[in-house]
Scaffold this motif. Structure first.
Motif, PDB file in Angstrom:
ATOM      1  N   PRO A   1     -72.136  13.445  17.042  1.00 23.41           N
ATOM      2  CA  PRO A   1     -70.985  13.384  17.946  1.00 23.41           C
ATOM      3  C   PRO A   1     -71.379  13.489  19.423  1.00 23.41           C
ATOM      4  O   PRO A   1     -70.606  13.103  20.285  1.00 23.41           O
ATOM      5  CB  PRO A   1     -70.132  14.600  17.551  1.00 23.41           C
ATOM      6  N   SER A   2     -72.580  13.994  19.701  1.00 27.08           N
ATOM      7  CA  SER A   2     -72.950  14.120  21.104  1.00 27.08           C
ATOM      8  C   SER A   2     -73.427  12.790  21.676  1.00 27.08           C
ATOM      9  O   SER A   2     -73.492  12.613  22.882  1.00 27.08           O
ATOM     10  CB  SER A   2     -74.024  15.186  21.285  1.00 27.08           C
ATOM     11  N   VAL A   3     -73.777  11.844  20.816  1.00 25.46           N
ATOM     12  CA  VAL A   3     -74.218  10.532  21.300  1.00 25.46           C
ATOM     13  C   VAL A   3     -73.086   9.515  21.208  1.00 25.46           C
ATOM     14  O   VAL A   3     -72.758   8.837  22.180  1.00 25.46           O
ATOM     15  CB  VAL A   3     -75.435  10.039  20.484  1.00 25.46           C
ATOM     16  N   VAL A   4     -72.469   9.427  20.036  1.00 28.05           N
ATOM     17  CA  VAL A   4     -71.420   8.431  19.804  1.00 28.05           C
ATOM     18  C   VAL A   4     -70.068   9.134  19.827  1.00 28.05           C
ATOM     19  O   VAL A   4     -69.916  10.167  19.175  1.00 28.05           O
ATOM     20  CB  VAL A   4     -71.632   7.759  18.432  1.00 28.05           C
ATOM     21  N   PRO A   5     -69.083   8.632  20.566  1.00 26.89           N
ATOM     22  CA  PRO A   5     -67.758   9.278  20.517  1.00 26.89           C
ATOM     23  C   PRO A   5     -67.187   9.204  19.114  1.00 26.89           C
ATOM     24  O   PRO A   5     -67.458   8.257  18.370  1.00 26.89           O
ATOM     25  CB  PRO A   5     -66.917   8.446  21.486  1.00 26.89           C
ATOM     26  N   GLU A   6     -66.395  10.200  18.784  1.00 24.91           N
ATOM     27  CA  GLU A   6     -65.828  10.255  17.448  1.00 24.91           C
ATOM     28  C   GLU A   6     -64.985   9.030  17.141  1.00 24.91           C
ATOM     29  O   GLU A   6     -64.962   8.545  16.016  1.00 24.91           O
ATOM     30  CB  GLU A   6     -64.982  11.522  17.321  1.00 24.91           C
ATOM     31  N   SER A   7     -64.298   8.516  18.168  1.00 22.34           N
ATOM     32  CA  SER A   7     -63.436   7.354  17.937  1.00 22.34           C
ATOM     33  C   SER A   7     -64.247   6.175  17.400  1.00 22.34           C
ATOM     34  O   SER A   7     -63.800   5.456  16.505  1.00 22.34           O
ATOM     35  CB  SER A   7     -62.712   6.978  19.224  1.00 22.34           C
ATOM     36  N   CYS A   8     -65.463   5.979  17.938  1.00 25.41           N
ATOM     37  CA  CYS A   8     -66.297   4.877  17.465  1.00 25.41           C
ATOM     38  C   CYS A   8     -66.688   5.096  16.007  1.00 25.41           C
ATOM     39  O   CYS A   8     -66.626   4.175  15.188  1.00 25.41           O
ATOM     40  CB  CYS A   8     -67.570   4.778  18.296  1.00 25.41           C
TER      41      CYS A   8
ATOM     42  N   VAL B   1     -53.578   0.766  29.578  1.00 26.82           N
ATOM     43  CA  VAL B   1     -54.609   1.707  29.124  1.00 26.82           C
ATOM     44  C   VAL B   1     -53.995   2.610  28.057  1.00 26.82           C
ATOM     45  O   VAL B   1     -52.840   3.010  28.154  1.00 26.82           O
ATOM     46  CB  VAL B   1     -55.105   2.528  30.319  1.00 26.82           C
ATOM     47  N   ASP B   2     -54.792   2.913  27.032  1.00 25.18           N
ATOM     48  CA  ASP B   2     -54.249   3.601  25.862  1.00 25.18           C
ATOM     49  C   ASP B   2     -54.511   5.106  25.923  1.00 25.18           C
ATOM     50  O   ASP B   2     -55.673   5.525  26.028  1.00 25.18           O
ATOM     51  CB  ASP B   2     -54.916   3.013  24.613  1.00 25.18           C
ATOM     52  N   PRO B   3     -53.464   5.937  25.837  1.00 26.49           N
ATOM     53  CA  PRO B   3     -53.694   7.389  25.944  1.00 26.49           C
ATOM     54  C   PRO B   3     -54.556   7.949  24.822  1.00 26.49           C
ATOM     55  O   PRO B   3     -55.356   8.865  25.050  1.00 26.49           O
ATOM     56  CB  PRO B   3     -52.286   7.988  25.900  1.00 26.49           C
ATOM     57  N   VAL B   4     -54.409   7.418  23.614  1.00 27.25           N
ATOM     58  CA  VAL B   4     -55.167   7.957  22.484  1.00 27.25           C
ATOM     59  C   VAL B   4     -56.664   7.719  22.677  1.00 27.25           C
ATOM     60  O   VAL B   4     -57.489   8.629  22.528  1.00 27.25           O
ATOM     61  CB  VAL B   4     -54.673   7.319  21.166  1.00 27.25           C
ATOM     62  N   ALA B   5     -57.001   6.476  23.074  1.00 26.23           N
ATOM     63  CA  ALA B   5     -58.417   6.158  23.284  1.00 26.23           C
ATOM     64  C   ALA B   5     -58.985   6.931  24.461  1.00 26.23           C
ATOM     65  O   ALA B   5     -60.107   7.453  24.396  1.00 26.23           O
ATOM     66  CB  ALA B   5     -58.568   4.659  23.507  1.00 26.23           C
TER      67      ALA B   5
ATOM     68  N   GLU C   1     -62.058  13.648  26.526  1.00 22.62           N
ATOM     69  CA  GLU C   1     -62.168  15.051  26.107  1.00 22.62           C
ATOM     70  C   GLU C   1     -63.611  15.455  25.898  1.00 22.62           C
ATOM     71  O   GLU C   1     -63.947  16.634  25.941  1.00 22.62           O
ATOM     72  CB  GLU C   1     -61.388  15.265  24.796  1.00 22.62           C
ATOM     73  N   GLU C   2     -64.461  14.460  25.642  1.00 23.49           N
ATOM     74  CA  GLU C   2     -65.841  14.792  25.321  1.00 23.49           C
ATOM     75  C   GLU C   2     -66.765  14.758  26.536  1.00 23.49           C
ATOM     76  O   GLU C   2     -67.861  15.295  26.483  1.00 23.49           O
ATOM     77  CB  GLU C   2     -66.363  13.835  24.246  1.00 23.49           C
ATOM     78  N   ILE C   3     -66.351  14.084  27.637  1.00 27.01           N
ATOM     79  CA  ILE C   3     -67.315  13.931  28.729  1.00 27.01           C
ATOM     80  C   ILE C   3     -67.105  14.939  29.850  1.00 27.01           C
ATOM     81  O   ILE C   3     -67.931  15.048  30.745  1.00 27.01           O
ATOM     82  CB  ILE C   3     -67.321  12.487  29.298  1.00 27.01           C
TER      83      ILE C   3
END
Lengths: 585, 585
Positions: free
Chosen positions: B33-40, B145-149, B155-157
């Motif tokens: 999760p620290s490299v790839v965002p969870e959404s991906c 622009v999408d709020p969910v994305a 939230e992670e950066i």
């Protein structure tokens, strides 16, 4: 305006809102809920709502859909019941509960079915077309005591724990019997001829449905516990698993025609202790709170819908059939309880008193399960009569029995639930006796409940905990956990009273923690014998106790100059002695 | 086996279970999760699932139903976003956010629409049948622009608060613009001729949709706050009202074709402070925790479904159109941010740096809202082309931009969020400056944000609180509340460290509470001027402070013999002095 688009969620939300507001409304006037049970008030609200809908639309209001009831409204209530089931009284009385649930329900089904068939033979009543099978089918759906109705009433009257668990446990476990008998008679009704083979298959089904439910529930419960081992990094979805797995166990059981209620209860009881140990404190608060909230809403909706569904043109009125149904329900339940309790009391020291028997018989409330089952009946000529009779029985039991049971409990002076939680001392003695009895049973070769409980506990600590608990490598002994919990609670109390900084003001709880430790030591010694000594735990305990005992002595009111401060910093100790000596000069 | 009966809830539960298990899976390996965002990762899981379904059934897997998305999956996420919205940075930057959300989105819609229409005129691309209106319609759904994305990636950066709120606030508030433009162009597509009247009506709709959403949201929010005044006796259903009213506000807004997202955000922001004051602490934990849990599950489901829906035969591939869509999305967003920020910076002292501008432009991720809107399009010849282009844009932004934004933030050394919470001292100074600036604005006649904030606060304490708060008769001053909270937290920390009984080890927090009180005194004096002195609160404060300050001195490590113990029991004090004198002899 685009109402179509949002109709489904909008109406569901509005119904839930109505139910919640009704609940608030009752509680605004404190006197009302203390006289009339909430379930009655809710049904009343439902009746009014139904009347309004009927008056406005001039057609029957929608009845509660049986699918919605069984798939969405019932599971939260049963899950809540299973998760918060007091396991000790439940397992202590499991034999009696099963007797009431299985034999008692069968007794009621056949009793009511056959006697109603007798009534149908009276020509003056014009009921000759109701066959014996139909009467038995009706008996199978009307005989079962309803957990939702029982909970709603018994939660408010606070009878003693044993009485409560007897009625409530019966209402939960009779689901297996009800499912089997109902489906059996329903399929018999549709069969042209019934072979004796089918009857035997029906008897076999009891075990499949009940035990199958337990198996499905336990396997989902243990999977849930296992899953929560891995949620340390994403605490936020921990509560979800408790709900998802329980619901899956219910649905799976229903899918295989097993008892969903039994499955979800086994699932909840099986997972509870492991899940509680694995998830965080806040997750656990959420689980508990949300379960209560959800079951409370479901419960409210069920009673409101029950009221709404009563209004309408689904009923065929036949005075004798309906009156005799109510009478037979009362008589057969009373007889059943008397006969079964007679046998139960012969094998128990701690007997069920005649007052308790009366409350058990009188507390046999019927509710939404009967109602949903009667609507699930295949269409036949007398379905509307059955619906009318079921509605009357439910309203009679919920209103008349539900409203009079509290005064009766007062009048008969039935033993109440003790208000205070058992002290740590009591708990220790109970545990001690458990160990003792397990030993006696083992020696005497009588494999009773204590023996099995002990074996189960051994199996649990030897295998299950290792698989299902995350932190099994460094398990915290229950004494340390209890101590931490007490200290946390105490700290919050102190903070609320604005007295933080006084030191532990209740030496009693330290004393009890110490007492408890002596009990736990037997367990620990046990573990030691099994070659698993845990020096860490012992060190931890000793450190905590030593630190606090020194501090108690220091801050305790009875300052005794003959006992010297124990250990900690010798300089501080020396200073104290010096001051004391100066003072005595 | 009776699968039909339980199909719907069973499959829903299984999907949620899959989503939760996928989440656990990612977090088992901390590096991923620290490299790839969870959404991906979730989209990837969805792609695999879709591939499996496609391979087994040999037909397209089910696409995400737009109704399910808008009615059930989106509201929890937006509710969570609104409820936990940091209101201070949001309102401080509301002008900039609105500029980006309204003007920026319109700019993007028309920019993308017209330039794609230009591409369609190139004969070699064979796209001449895509009309200008269709291109604009496509632009209106792809521009937002999408709020969910955005939430999932930002939230992670951990970029600084202002940058975060600019991108996130824009993604939330542009919903009103998107709804209007999308519906406008859709209805234009179906109209034979377009009158200039319709265009003006469209412009007027902006205000109706946006402000209407705010009004609907606020009215439901205040009703929710008012309802929780009366839940004191049934704490268990308190959390329910937060969810019910928010959801109703969303559905009502959707019903009247207003912006549901704007409504639910206003509702959550409007009710929060009153609900928090009215409900119990445990209810509040449940609300917070459950909201997080629910939005997290919704979020997970959306990305998995996005992946699943990508697989299949819904796509018409046209290289030039799809490539140019991606390019135009990037270019017009970058241009828009540059131009708008130029104007914003001219009116602000605290400017948006060029690094921040780059991140704002680069963080314009597209997501499930575009995807649902493109499926909602009426059937026409090129719908599959639009679906393909939308899918590519979403995957491009989520995968390429989402995965590279973190290294870019590191590379550019964008200002990060401060990790520590602001100290009480800082908070006091901020509040002091707020009062000061409100006074200056009032005197100078410039009615800026501080002036309005002050007026709003006055209106709130004068009218709203009296109606919406339960215990307004004996309001606890914020200093007492803060002190209680700090002490409770401290007590728990002490208990966990096993140090209960040492007395308050952090004099700093008492000091800060005292500091804070001096700030509050200005408020209290204010109240006094308005003829509402509250001696109880003052007494309460003084008592608590006096008691604790004495105790700190007594238990503090720096025992100073020159300062004598203050008050409390004179005998004890005398004894202490006696001992000290003895010692000094």
């Amino acid at each position: 305006l685009d109402y179509q688009h949002v109709q489904v969620p909008f109406e569901i939300t509005l119904w839930i809102m109505l139910a919640s507001l009704a609940k608030i409304g009752f509680h605004l006037y404190n006197k009302l809920p203390s006289v009339v049970p909430e379930s009655c008030l809710l049904i009343f609200v439902g009746l009014i709502m139904g009347g309004i809908i009927y008056g406005l639309n001039d057609r029957s209001p929608p009845v509660m859909d049986s699918d919605i009831f069984f798939l969405y409204l019932l599971p939260p209530i049963v899950l809540d019941a299973g998760y918060f089931m007091p396991s000790r009284p439940f397992f202590e009385n499991i034999g009696t509960i099963l007797l009431y649930a299985v034999v008692g329900t069968i007794w009621n089904v056949f009793g009511i079915g056959f006697s109603l068939y007798g009534i149908c033979q009276v020509k003056a009543f014009r009921l000759q077309d109701v066959s014996l099978l139909h009467n038995l089918l009706f008996g199978s759906l009307i005989a079962a005591v309803d957990p939702v109705a029982v909970l709603a009433v018994f939660e408010e009257i606070h009878v003693n724990e044993k009485l409560h668990i007897l009625v409530f446990g019966e209402s939960l476990l009779n689901d297996a019997v009800t499912v089997v008998l109902y489906k059996l008679f329903r399929s018999f009704c549709e069969m042209p001829t019934i072979k004796s083979m089918d009857v035997f298959a029906g008897v076999g089904k009891f075990f499949v449905v009940g035990l199958g439910g337990v198996l499905v529930g336990l396997s989902f419960g243990f999977t849930a516990a296992f899953t929560t081992r891995f949620t340390k990094d994403i605490r936020v979805i921990e509560p979800l698993f408790v709900f998802l797995y329980s619901y899956l166990s219910y649905l799976t059981a229903e899918m295989f025609h097993l008892s969903g209620i039994v499955a979800i209860i086994s699932c909840a009881m099986g997972m509870k202790r492991y899940v509680e140990a694995n998830i965080s404190l806040k997750s656990h608060t959420t689980v508990k709170y949300f379960m209560k909230m959800w079951s409370s809403v479901s419960d409210t909706l069920i009673f409101i819908f029950l009221g709404v569904s009563t209004i309408g043109e689904n009923h065929e009125w036949n005075w004798p059939y309906i009156c005799f149904t109510v009478i037979f329900c009362l008589i057969w339940r009373a007889l059943g309880v008397l006969v079964l309790t007679f046998f139960v009391n012969r094998f128990h020291v701690n007997t069920i008193t005649s007052k308790d028997q009366f409350i058990i018989a009188y507390g046999g409330l019927r509710g939404a399960i009967c109602f949903s089952l009667v609507f699930l009946l295949p269409d036949f000529r007398r379905k509307k009569l059955f619906i009318a009779a079921t509605t009357v029985v439910i309203l009679f039991t919920v209103f008349i029995q539900g409203m009079t049971i509290r005064p009766l409990v007062d009048l008969l002076a039935v033993k109440r639930k003790r208000e205070s939680a058992p002290t740590v001392g009591e708990q220790i003695h109970i545990r001690f006796l458990d160990h003792l009895l397990a030993g006696i049973e083992d020696i005497s070769g009588h494999w009773g409940q204590y023996y099995w409980k002990d074996k189960l506990e051994y199996f649990n600590s030897k295998y299950l905990q290792k698989i299902l608990l995350r932190e099994y490598d460094q398990p915290k002994s229950s004494i340390v956990l209890l101590y931490e919990k007490l200290e946390r609670k105490h700290a919050i109390e102190l903070a609320q009273a604005g007295q933080l900084g006084h030191g532990p003001a209740h030496p009693s709880f330290l004393y009890s923690a110490f007492l408890c430790s002596s009990n736990d030591r037997t367990v620990i010694t046990d573990q030691k014998l099994e070659d698993t000594p845990n020096p860490d735990v012992l060190d931890n305990m000793q450190e905590i106790l030593a630190r606090n005992l020194y501090r108690i002595r220091r801050t305790g009111p009875a300052y005794n100059r003959h006992t010297l401060p124990g250990d900690s910093e010798p300089t501080e100790q020396a200073k104290e002695i010096l001051i004391l000596r100066h003072k005595s000069l």
